[in-house]
Each structure stands twice: as C-alpha cells, then as structure tokens.
Enzyme design. Structure first.
Site, PDB file in Angstrom:
ATOM      1  N   CYS A  53       0.817  -1.210   0.000  1.00  0.00           N
ATOM      2  CA  CYS A  53       0.000   0.000   0.000  1.00  0.00           C
ATOM      3  C   CYS A  53       0.856   1.266   0.000  1.00  0.00           C
ATOM      4  CB  CYS A  53      -0.912  -0.041   1.233  1.00  0.00           C
ATOM      5  SG  CYS A  53      -1.903   1.435   1.464  1.00  0.00           S
ATOM      6  N   CYS A  77      -0.291   4.141   2.216  1.00  0.00           N
ATOM      7  CA  CYS A  77      -0.005   3.938   3.640  1.00  0.00           C
ATOM      8  C   CYS A  77       1.475   4.161   3.950  1.00  0.00           C
ATOM      9  CB  CYS A  77      -0.359   2.508   4.049  1.00  0.00           C
ATOM     10  SG  CYS A  77      -1.858   1.882   3.323  1.00  0.00           S
ATOM     11  N   ASP A  78       2.357   3.653   3.103  1.00  0.00           N
ATOM     12  CA  ASP A  78       3.777   3.587   3.472  1.00  0.00           C
ATOM     13  C   ASP A  78       4.705   4.462   2.631  1.00  0.00           C
ATOM     14  OD1 ASP A  78       3.072   1.744   5.398  1.00  0.00           O
ATOM     15  OD2 ASP A  78       3.330   0.040   4.058  1.00  0.00           O
TER      16      ASP A  78
END
Ligand code: FAD
Ligand code: NAP
Length: 315
Positions: free
Chosen positions: A136, A139-140
C-alpha cells in the site's frame, strides 16, 4: 458443536467489523462478532500507521487493532475467535457455520471480511513484509522520502502507486512481467512522462534481498522472462501492486458481486440485495481501501442494521 442466536452477527475483525460492533453494541443490539483467521485484519500486517486520526505519533498496526478490539469489548461486543465457512442467506434467521462447528443464527448480518492484497508468494517477500515490502503506497509511501523504490505490477493500481510514490521517492522503478501495461492509456501517458519513473519490462522478481539485523530490504533480484537474464536492483522499498482479492466467496450465491469479487451496495449505503444483510469495508470497496474508510462504512452498516432491526420488531 454449539448454537448461537443473535440479532446481529458481524463477520470480520478489521476496522469495519470492530467499528460496526462498537456502534451496534452502543445501540443495544448485543452484537456477536466472529473474528476470522486474521484477528485485527489487514492492518496487523503493517508496522507503522500515520494516517489514522487520533494518533499524533505513528502507531503500529497490531497496536491500533488491539485498541479497537479493546474498545469493542468494553462497550459489550462479544467476540468469538473462529472462521465462518458456510452461509445460508435464503431466509431469516440467516444461518452461518464456522470452522469449529458452531452454528450462528442471526436476524441481521454485517459482512466485513475485507480484501486481501495479492502477493507474489515468495518466501523472501513474506520475510521483508513491513520491513521494506508493502502492499500500500498511500499507507507507506511517506517513509521513502528521497529513497529508491520499486512497484511490481502493470495495472492501474501499480500505475497509481508509482505516480503517488514520485511525491516522495528519488526514483521509482515499475517492474512488469510483460512488454505492455494493463493500466489505461491516461495512466500510461502519465507514467511515461514522469522523469522519476523507469520501467523494467518483461521482468519478474525472483527474490527480495536484504539484511537480517536490522531487518531491512536492500534490493530485488530480477529475471527477464524473455532472455532469462538475471540482475540485481538496489532499492529501499518495494510495493507489490498485483491486485486485490475481496473475501466474498462465501456470499456469492446470495449477493450481487462485481466481476472483481466486490459485494455491490448502493452509493452511501451498506445494504445488499438481501434485506438485513449489510456489507462494510474493503469487501465492498474497490476504490479507497483505507482503514478510516472501512471504519466509516462499519458505522454506516451498524446504523442501517439498527434501523432494520427496529422495523423488524414492529412487524
Ligand atoms: P480487513 O482489515 O481486511 O479485515 C477483514 C477481517 O475479516 C479480518 O479480521 C479477517 O480475519 C476476517 N475474515 C475474513 N474472512 C472471514 C471469514 N470467512 N470468517 C470470519 N472472518 C473472516 N490503510 C490505512 O488507512 N492506513 C495504512 O497505513 C494502511 N496500511 C496498510 C498496510 C498493508 C500491508 C495492507 C495490506 C493494508 C494497509 N491499509 C492501510 C489498508 C487497510 O488495512 C484496509 O483498508 C482495512 O484494513 C480494511 O478494513 P476491513 O475491516 O474492511 O477489512
Ligand atoms: P489488475 O488490473 O488485475 O492488474 C494487476 C497487474 O498485476 C497486471 O498488470 C498483472 O499482469 C500483474 N500481475 C498479476 N499477478 C502477477 C504476478 N503473480 N506477478 C507479476 N505481476 C502480476 O489489478 P489492479 O491494478 O489492482 O486494478 C484492479 C481494478 O481496479 C481494475 O479494474 C482497475 O482498472 C481498477 N483501478 C482503477 C484505478 C484508476 O482508475 N485510477 C486505480 C486502481 C485500480 P498482467 O497485465 O500481465 O496480467
């Protein structure tokens, strides 16, 4: 073998399931939640979350999900660690059976079984998951400011993730197993015109390389599927973007499901084709797939279930 009767059965213990539980318990519905095989859901796969509101410092996925579980239990959600393996939605009460042989009879159900990221299936990929390997970019991606990263895949998700990562990374290498992309033309044009993005065509990852202490990804071993040639690529992060698989198999006989397996619900609602059955979170969300969105849809599902059960009482 035991029989459980409930007004509301929640299937899944990710952000959608726990949030649905919190709202339903506070509405006095005495919900019963079956956790499934991955207690806490997909977020338990990740080390640091910086985009879930309420946590000024990064929180680990398992810690965030432990807190959600604790909150759900504190307001009265009964949690059963088991997996649903069969569902019969033909008549109310709906019936589900679990792996350990329990039967659940429920007046309403919230399906929050999530979606699983598809992975390449390499042992080394599993080893570095959360330590350089991610599923993701939203997200990261933030953790890779001025670093070199790779994205694996050739569809719209891979293209989206590669483009998003150029906001942070120094370079983004897209690794695709064929010589043309599946992503649509607009996305392709954006990729080709972005100077930070380079594409490795006809290439597959044969190994994720890195150090054990500290556990950290340092590169990829690539194999050219046309020539068989192997080479190493030095990178700090690898984003596997080869598609998602919604966990909707059990319900496909009863509900409308799109061609990718997502349960279909109307806009701004978690209702399904079967009255009294609701779907929340990633299992019905091909677009956003974020924890806060899943939690919000768990809330909607619980409010809709409450309304449904109140109507039922009047009948
Ligand atoms: P899930 O979290 O997928 O939970 C599904 C639940 O259903 C699980 O508990 C599972 O055990 C259960 N289940 C499945 N089948 C059954 C069954 N047959 N019977 C009973 N239970 C069942 N989002 C963010 O917002 N921020 C991030 O930083 C972030 N990082 C991520 C990192 C990774 C590596 C991944 C993979 C995802 C990340 N996401 C992030 C996305 C986020 O995890 C999802 O959007 C969110 O978890 C979806 O919540 P959900 O409740 O719908 O489903
Ligand atoms: P997808 O379209 O199925 O693409 C998956 C990609 O991963 C394909 O390029 C595929 O290669 C590759 N792949 C699959 N398995 C692989 C493996 N084992 N090893 C290496 N590569 C592998 O999935 P998606 O990109 O997640 O998109 C899903 C849906 O969401 C699509 O309908 C897409 O249009 C939509 N979506 C839209 C947007 C947008 O409009 N901005 C953004 C994201 C997603 P092959 O091409 O060789 O099969």
């Amino acid at each position: 073998m035991s029989d459980n009767k409930t007004s509301l059965l929640i299937i899944g213990s990710g952000p959608a399931g726990y949030t649905a539980g919190i709202y339903a318990a506070r509405a006095g519905l005495n919900p019963l939640l079956v956790s499934g095989p991955q207690i806490g859901g997909q977020l338990t796969l990740t080390t640091e979350i910086e985009n879930f509101p309420g946590f000024p410092e990064p929180v680990s996925g398992p810690e965030l999900m432990d807190k959600m579980r604790e909150q759900a239990q504190n307001v009265g959600v009964k949690i059963i660690e088991d997996k649903i393996i069969e569902a019969d939605l033909s008549a109310r009460p709906f019936t589900c059976r679990s792996e350990t042989g329990q039967t659940f009879k429920a007046d309403s159900i919230i399906i929050s079984t999530g979606a699983s990221a598809r992975w390449l299936g390499l042992e080394s990929e599993k080893n570095f998951l959360g330590f350089g390997v991610s599923g993701c970019a939203t997200c990261d991606g933030f953790f890779y400011r001025n670093k070199d990263v790779a994205v694996i895949g050739g569809g719209n998700t891979a293209a989206d993730e590669a483009l998003y990562l150029t906001n942070f990374a120094r370079s983004v290498t897209l690794i695709h197993r064929r010589d043309s992309l599946r992503a649509d033309q607009t996305m392709q044009d954006r990729l080709f015109n972005n100077p930070k993005i380079k594409i490795e065509w006809n290439s597959v990852v044969s190994e994720f390389l890195g150090t054990d202490t500290p556990k950290s990804l340092t590169g990829l071993k690539l194999k050219n599927v046309k020539t068989g040639a192997e080479k190493e690529l030095k990178i700090d992060g690898a984003f596997v973007a080869i598609g998602h698989h919604p966990n909707s198999e059990l319900f496909k006989e009863w509900l409308d499901i799109d061609k990718e397996g997502y349960i279909i619900t109307p806009p701004n609602s978690c209702k399904t084709k079967v009255s009294g059955v609701f779907a929340a979170g990633d299992v019905k969300d091909p677009l956003y797939r974020q924890a806060v969105v899943a939690a919000a849809s768990g809330c909607i599902a619980a409010l809709e279930a409450e309304k449904y059960l109140n109507e039922l009482k009047k009948q």
